[in-house]
Structures are given as structure tokens and as C-alpha cells.
Design a protein around this motif. Sequence first.
Motif, PDB file in Angstrom:
ATOM      1  N   CYS A  89       0.860  -1.189   0.000  1.00 24.88           N
ATOM      2  CA  CYS A  89       0.000   0.000   0.000  1.00 24.88           C
ATOM      3  C   CYS A  89       0.896   1.238   0.000  1.00 24.88           C
ATOM      4  CB  CYS A  89      -0.954   0.011   1.202  1.00 24.88           C
ATOM      5  SG  CYS A  89      -0.164  -0.228   2.798  1.00 24.88           S
ATOM      6  N   CYS A 499      -0.062  -3.318   4.081  1.00 23.01           N
ATOM      7  CA  CYS A 499      -1.330  -3.175   4.799  1.00 23.01           C
ATOM      8  C   CYS A 499      -2.022  -4.515   4.993  1.00 23.01           C
ATOM      9  CB  CYS A 499      -2.268  -2.244   4.024  1.00 23.01           C
ATOM     10  SG  CYS A 499      -1.598  -0.579   3.811  1.00 23.01           S
ATOM     11  N   GLU A 506      -4.631  -2.285  -3.254  1.00 26.55           N
ATOM     12  CA  GLU A 506      -4.238  -1.472  -4.400  1.00 26.55           C
ATOM     13  C   GLU A 506      -3.905  -2.366  -5.593  1.00 26.55           C
ATOM     14  OE1 GLU A 506      -1.105   1.140  -3.260  1.00 26.55           O
ATOM     15  OE2 GLU A 506      -2.134   1.832  -1.480  1.00 26.55           O
TER      16      GLU A 506
END
Length: 507
Positions: A89, A499, A506
Motif C-alpha cells: 500500500c 497493509c 491497491e
Amino acid sequence: MVKHRSSSRYSSSARLFSIKAISVYLILIFAFTIWVFVFSSINIQTDDHQTQDHQQHQRRDPRKNLQKPNDNLDSQLWIPPFSYGLHPCVKPTPRYKEFVESDRYITVRSNGGLNQMRTGIADMVAVAHIMNATLVIPELDKRSFWRDSSVFSDIFDEEHFIESLERDVKVVKKLPKEVESLPRARKHFSSWASVGYYEEMRHLWKEYKVIHVAKSDSRLANNDLPIDVQRLRCRVLYRGLRFSPAIESLGQKLVERLKSRAGRFIALHLRYEKDMLAFTGCTYGLTDAESEELRVMRESTSHWKIKSINSTEQREEGLCPLTPKEVGIFLKGLGYPESTVIYIAAGEIYGGDDRLLELKSRFPNLVFKETLAGEEELKGFTGHATKTAALDYIISVESDVFVPSHSGNMARAVEGHRRFLGHRRTITPDRKGLVKLFNKVERGQIKEGAKFSNLVKTMHQDMQGAPRRRKGPAQGIKGRARFRTEEAFYENPYPECICSSKEHKEP
């Protein structure tokens, strides 16, 4: 009659009590099951506490379906540690302030080898953002041990670098003519500095339009920086600093050739090169003439501060690179079979082929750039150590297993990148612990075999690259010296750039 009715009521009450008791018992069992499920789902496997059963690990890892039946026994040597849904992330938070046009400039002379320059450049992009300055494409180090004449565009995709960071900082290829002749503030920024330090440095803009930075490495702290600064560093290193098309193309071709040859392979960063041995003062296993050659080199290199080193003490403290022989014993102890394909990610090995013999006797399938690529393919890389190091980097990141023989800049950078990409298996040798075992083998107190192998495996069961938070400073050390004991940000960018599955994933 009355007695019968009383007995009947008693029997009914007992049955009712029994039903209630069973119901309560079932509710408690159900609640306990839910608690165990929730606890297990949020538990993150770490290198320090790998409590998950290996069979459960295999059931959850989708790659198990790719394993052949005869691979079950050694699959634990190859599959990555379970990452529990952690993912990269690097997107800015809503609080992030994008670049504002500026007529102030920062020029940089990057120092060190490839990976020292890469991490230093990522730091300087963040510094330019903090100081609201335009960054001039950095000048690469041409005075290091390798004396590579390559410029930025020879190593990196310059256009991609500029375009990918356009929302973070303005990057130009050279200073505008109108400011070229202006006086510059020549600055050696403090190591491991905070955002506050660079905000204070803005006072230089009152007198100068250009700041020249003499060194780029370790310009920012590892910890306690705003998350947006940390994520910017990751965007630069993992997205912006893409290698040049020629390097990327050949690097990926070599990875494909390795995988087609073996299916899976180890990338061994064998840091047994002349400059490393001279710098660390490590002479174990060398001849007297070789030891003297390294001593002279160390003492005559002006920017190496430590001149006199006790090689025996250095080795026993785990500060020396493993020798090729020691690496062979180590990998065999971990359980890797003789047929394992090992790519040697390194420059010229000190002592040449003779020094590799004892590694090759245990693992004959050693592969080098020169055996993977044709002479014509390597033509543009000859004499350019930075380019060949970039090939090693690509192959090391993409390997099934990465093993560094020393914890230098490349080892840390590759480990961090592999963590970022999904915690790919990275085995970090406990050099201090291994030296004790090697010494026992040498003295005949233990032999290579099952007992030795069990000791090696136990020693490294928590050093496989599994998710864990970055380590802070060592206890008891105060002042600026504590920064040297922190784990490097680029070695482990978790938690800022990695993350949990709860957050938006993402692309």
C-alpha cells in the motif's frame, strides 16, 4: 398416589434441568468456537512467533495445488511464509499535500553501490518534497570501488522516473541555464534526520536557490516519520526507480531461463568479493598473501575509518560474510538437495573458481550471469558493475528463495522488496550462531548429518521472511547512536507500506 405424583414432578424437573444444562453447555461450546475462529483470523504470523501448524499453512496456501506428490517432503523449503492477506500500500492518505511548483532546486551526488544509491535517491525525493524543491536528476557515484562510469539514464528509466513522481515532486534533467552559475549551498545533511530537521533547512532558501547535497544515503530516519513521507519513499523505490528497458528486458529473460531450467531456484548473494573482505577485515580461510593484500587495501582506502581489525573476533561476532564453503554446509543443513539450482548474485569472487570448489562439491548446479546469457547479450554490461548488479537485483527479487551471505545494502534492499511483494521466502543466516557450529565441525565435535541439520533448521525456523513489524533501536542505547541500531526502513517497510487485508487493496 400422592407419592407417585411427587415422584413424577421430581422426574420432570430433573429432565428440565438436564435439558437446560445441555443447552448452556452447547451455547458455551459455540461461543468458544467463535472466539477461536476470530482469534485465529486476526492473528498475524511473525518471524518471532510462527505458531501456525505447517499442515494448516499448506492448506491455506493456494500454491499447494501446484505441488507434485513427490514434492510434499521438501515443499517447506520453497513456499513463502503465509502472509495473512498483507499487501503493498503506497497510495497517499487524504492529508497528503501534492507538489507545488518551485523555483528552488536540489542537486545530489549519490554515493555507494547500486542499492546504496537507490535508497539514497528515494530519500532525496522525499527531502525535495518536504523542502518544496525541484530535484535535478541525481549524479551517480563514479568514485566507488567499482568506478562505474554509468549515468542515471544508463541504469534507470529516466522518463518513467520523472513522470511517475509528477504529483510528488518536480524532477528535471539539469539545472536551468539562468541558475547554473548562481552560488550553491553545499550541504551534508545529517544522517537519519526527521521531517522537522528538513523543515528547518528551508531557511537556506532565503539566501540560495540551489542546494547541493554531497551524500544521499541514510538522509532520513527509519522510524517516527509521517506515513505519507514513508509511502512516498516506497513509491520511489518500488514504482519510480524502474531499471532501464535494456536492463529490465535482459533481467526478466534470465529469470525465465532459470525457471525453465529448474522450475525453482535459489538466488545466493555471495558477498565474497575483494572490497567486502577488505572492508570487514575478514581473512578466515585465506592465504597469508591474500590476507596481506586485503590489509593493504583497507589501510590505503581513505574513507574507510577502521584500519586495524581482529579477523578472528570479527568472525566470531558474526560480522564476516559466510565463505562459499560455509554457505554450502549451511544450505545442505537446511535440507536443500544436491540438485538445487543456485544462481550466484555477485561480482568477482575473491579467489576465483578455486574458492567456489567446496560449494560446488555440495551443489554442482551453480549458475552465473555468464552461463545464462550470451556474450552478445552481456556486451553492454561489461565493465559496468552497476548494470550487472541491477541484473542480480532483478533475479534475486524474482527467485523462489533468496539467501544473502552478508547483511549489506543489497541484502537489505532485496529483503525489503520481497517483503513488499508478498513476503517471499528470504533466509537470513544467523552468522554468529553458525560460526559456533562450523567451529565444532572443524574440531570434530559434531559431523555434518542429521544432528547438525536439526540444529541449523531450529536456528533458522524464525528467519524465513515472515511478516513482522520493523524493529526499533536496541535497548540501552541513547542519543543519535540509537539510529544505527534500528532496522533499516528499506529492509522492512512494514507497517507503513504493507497493509492488512481489511484495507482497500491497491492494483
